[in-house]
Design a protein around this motif. Structure first.
Motif, PDB file in Angstrom:
ATOM      1  N   THR A   1      21.108  10.524  51.832  1.00 13.91           N
ATOM      2  CA  THR A   1      19.739  10.404  52.307  1.00 13.91           C
ATOM      3  C   THR A   1      18.718  10.853  51.631  1.00 13.91           C
ATOM      4  OG1 THR A   1      21.031  10.182  54.469  1.00 13.91           O
ATOM      5  CG2 THR A   1      18.622  10.836  54.840  1.00 13.91           C
ATOM      6  N   PRO A   2      17.429  10.167  51.339  1.00 16.12           N
ATOM      7  CA  PRO A   2      17.108   9.140  52.120  1.00 16.12           C
ATOM      8  C   PRO A   2      16.961   7.758  51.364  1.00 16.12           C
ATOM      9  CG  PRO A   2      15.296  10.346  51.561  1.00 16.12           C
ATOM     10  CD  PRO A   2      16.303  11.175  51.054  1.00 16.12           C
TER      11      PRO A   2
ATOM     12  N   ILE B   1      16.274  16.580  54.420  1.00 11.95           N
ATOM     13  CA  ILE B   1      16.239  15.036  54.187  1.00 11.95           C
ATOM     14  C   ILE B   1      14.802  14.674  54.390  1.00 11.95           C
ATOM     15  CG2 ILE B   1      18.782  15.018  54.604  1.00 11.95           C
ATOM     16  CD1 ILE B   1      17.800  13.718  57.295  1.00 11.95           C
ATOM     17  N   GLN B   2      13.830  15.383  54.841  1.00 14.81           N
ATOM     18  CA  GLN B   2      12.591  14.676  55.056  1.00 14.81           C
ATOM     19  C   GLN B   2      11.866  14.745  53.597  1.00 14.81           C
ATOM     20  OE1 GLN B   2      11.620  13.285  57.833  1.00 14.81           O
ATOM     21  NE2 GLN B   2      13.740  14.161  58.724  1.00 14.81           N
ATOM     22  N   PRO B   3      10.835  13.963  53.527  1.00 19.62           N
ATOM     23  CA  PRO B   3       9.932  13.573  52.448  1.00 19.62           C
ATOM     24  C   PRO B   3       9.677  14.496  51.579  1.00 19.62           C
ATOM     25  CG  PRO B   3       9.355  12.125  54.096  1.00 19.62           C
ATOM     26  CD  PRO B   3      10.230  12.959  54.763  1.00 19.62           C
TER      27      PRO B   3
ATOM     28  N   GLY C   1      11.078  10.157  50.657  1.00 17.50           N
ATOM     29  CA  GLY C   1      11.637   9.472  51.790  1.00 17.50           C
ATOM     30  C   GLY C   1      11.007   8.661  52.746  1.00 17.50           C
ATOM     31  N   THR C   2       9.433   9.028  52.766  1.00 22.68           N
ATOM     32  CA  THR C   2       8.668   8.085  53.640  1.00 22.68           C
ATOM     33  C   THR C   2       8.591   6.734  53.157  1.00 22.68           C
ATOM     34  OG1 THR C   2       7.130   9.984  53.824  1.00 22.68           O
ATOM     35  CG2 THR C   2       6.536   8.177  54.828  1.00 22.68           C
TER      36      THR C   2
ATOM     37  N   GLN D   1      11.736   4.688  53.405  1.00 22.16           N
ATOM     38  CA  GLN D   1      12.215   4.287  54.691  1.00 22.16           C
ATOM     39  C   GLN D   1      11.318   3.427  55.295  1.00 22.16           C
ATOM     40  OE1 GLN D   1      14.970   4.874  56.307  1.00 22.16           O
ATOM     41  NE2 GLN D   1      15.857   6.006  54.549  1.00 22.16           N
ATOM     42  N   MET D   2       9.782   3.383  54.795  1.00 23.56           N
ATOM     43  CA  MET D   2       9.112   2.629  55.736  1.00 23.56           C
ATOM     44  C   MET D   2       9.257   1.047  55.410  1.00 23.56           C
ATOM     45  SD  MET D   2       5.565   3.504  53.897  1.00 23.56           S
ATOM     46  CE  MET D   2       4.434   2.447  54.589  1.00 23.56           C
TER      47      MET D   2
END
Lengths: 180, 356
Positions: B31-32, B115-117, B171-172, B175-176
């Motif tokens: 991830t991500p 796991i966040q951007p 990550g953004t 995922q977007m």
């Protein structure tokens, strides 16, 4: 929808929050707008709360993160607790009143209560409460043609699943025509 | 261009790679960025390509070395901790002068992190990351459309210069979903006479190797390689200028933060503050010339990034410390709001910086 719509959808994982967001983003795209769709992808989506930022705009989308929504759809109580105060004054909050029994405390926003989970159960479309509440939102926010709804459903539901198209359309209509 | 469809950034990278002629994807899920592998698993068999989930990131990067040696377009993708595992292989690719595309959809670190951007692998991507004298071409997309476009560009540059091109996303962006049009690029025809394709007993064997036990030979090889890097710096810099014509404050930001910065710049201009932005699209080569020119025009710079302040060092170097450079940052997976960036713009505007 003139200008920019900053939409936040939130609820439990499994309620179709991300799908409803995708529907709105595609509807914006098909009506010639700039759009973005950003899901939460953290541990919360693995069985906890899920949320999704959707921006529909006449201008190119800058930040895809909606921190101050003008339109909030909430399908569980933790989401209302978390995001109620983030809504901009004059914004619209759509509440699934089957699952959220408390009222919105803010007085400077427009609130719509839709028992979408109950309506879904009564109409034997148990998993489509998300589309019912989204239908209501589309009606109240305005700016879309009804034809856009069909085009959007065609785009996001596989052609091999004709029956799903019909029932999604029916769910959106239920919300669209729901009188509070 | 084809009719735009909504796609995740990760999926756009995967589809663009296939259209660019990549038929070998070797990876390991994390991830991500896992949608890249998932998309490749679905699509590669349909285009007679190879999708292989290796036993580890280290195995995957070594398979990349193998495929790259044959001259085929090859890619791997991962997220921050996984890229650390690949870093030995990246140095070997550099030492063997092999082209490959490596995607890093960054998450917070160090260690297992979150796991966040994040953009905290800037140093890793730009300042070595592995051992030896080498460079990677580093591309920083800021939209789903650019995720696709820079993937194609990355393959072309990697082939042209026989080196690693890295997509440094977060990550953004992975995922977007945004509208994206991906059409088949014009076939880039880079001849690869160095590739290991079999001699058919008609030519001397090619050798792909990074071992030079004679120091003078290794020195010569490194100096030759840096002539190639100098060409990249001369010819391949890409950046976007946003409202820079009359700007007095220059924001510098790449990837997802550049979009947040744009919102803040619009808001600042509504308040009469003349802010603009230089957005590096290639982080290496870094847009040094454009920044140095802006230093004559602007009072101060603000580096907006998702780390404790990494690119800010390159901004200071590029402008030769002619003007003050301030940091506007969040880290660990947190993302600033446009209001946070606007607050920094207002603060810097008040203290003024140096006279232009």
């Amino acid at each position: 929808m003139k200008g920019t719509n900053n939409i936040l959808l939130a609820g439990f994982g499994g309620q179709g929050i991300l799908f409803a967001g995708k529907f709105l983003a595609y509807m914006g795209l098909l009506s010639g707008k700039n759009v973005s769709w950003l899901p939460s992808y953290g541990p919360e989506m693995r069985g906890g709360t899920a949320n999704c930022s959707v921006i529909i705009s006449d201008d190119p989308v800058g930040s895809p993160i909606v921190s101050r929504p003008d339109t909030l759809i909430v399908m569980n109580l933790p989401s209302l607790d978390k995001y109620e105060d983030a809504v901009v004054p004059g914004g619209k909050i759509f509440v699934d009143s089957t699952l959220i029994t408390r009222k919105v405390r803010r007085t400077d926003v427009e609130v719509h209560y839709i028992p979408s989970t109950k309506l879904a159960d009564e109409n034997e479309m148990g998993t489509l409460a998300n589309m019912i509440i989204t239908g209501k939102m589309v009606k109240e926010v305005g700016g879309f043609e009804l034809g856009d709804i069909d085009k959007t459903i065609d785009k996001i539901v596989s052609a091999r699943r004709e029956n799903l198209k019909t029932i999604n359309r029916k769910a959106i209509d239920l919300g669209f025509s729901y009188a509070e | 261009m084809t009719e735009p469809v909504l796609m995740k950034g990760n999926e756009a990278i995967a589809e663009a790679a296939i259209l660019a002629g990549c038929r070998h994807y070797l990876g390991y899920p994390i991830t991500p960025q896992t949608e890249i592998a998932a998309y490749m698993a679905k699509r590669m068999p349909k285009v007679d390509g190879v999708f292989l989930q290796a036993e580890s990131e280290i195995a995957a990067i070594n398979m990349v070395i193998g495929v790259a040696s044959t001259g085929r377009r090859v890619m791997t993708s991962s997220s921050s901790p996984g890229v650390s595992l690949k870093s030995e292989g990246i140095s070997y690719l550099a030492g063997c002068d092999l082209p490959a595309l490596i995607v890093n959809v960054q998450r917070g670190g160090p260690g297992l992190g979150g796991i966040q951007p994040s953009q905290s692998d800037y140093f890793q991507a730009l300042k070595g990351g592995s051992h030896g004298d080498y460079r990677n071409i580093v591309l920083a997309p800021a939209s789903v459309q650019e995720m696709a476009a820079l993937t194609v560009k990355g393959f072309d540059l990697a082939d042209k210069y026989r080196m690693v091109a890295m997509i440094l996303a977060d990550g953004t962006l992975g995922q977007m979903m945004e509208p994206v049009s991906i059409s088949e690029p014009e076939a880039a025809s880079t001849e690869k006479p160095w590739a290991l394709t079999g001699t058919d007993c008609k030519r001397a064997p090619n050798i792909v190797n990074s071992l030079y036990l004679e120091p003078d030979a290794l020195e010569r090889t490194n100096i030759e390689r840096f002539k190639k890097y100098a060409l990249v710096e001369e010819n391949e810099v890409m950046y976007e200028e946003y409202l820079m014509d009359d700007a007095e404050l220059c924001l510098v930001s790449f990837g997802i933060t550049s979009r947040i910065a744009k919102n803040a710049i619009v808001a600042a201009r509504e308040m009469g503050i003349k802010a603009g932005m230089i957005r590096p699209i290639t982080l290496w080569p870094f847009p040094k010339t454009a920044l140095l020119a802006a230093a004559d025009q602007c009072r101060a710079f603000i580096s907006v990034e998702l780390n404790m302040g990494q690119m800010i060092e390159d901004v200071e170097l590029a402008i030769r410390c002619k003007k003050p450079v301030f940091l506007c940052n969040r880290t660990g997976g947190m993302i600033p709001t446009p209001e946070d960036v606007l607050a920094k713009i207002k603060e810097v505007n008040k203290i003024g910086g140096a006279q232009a």
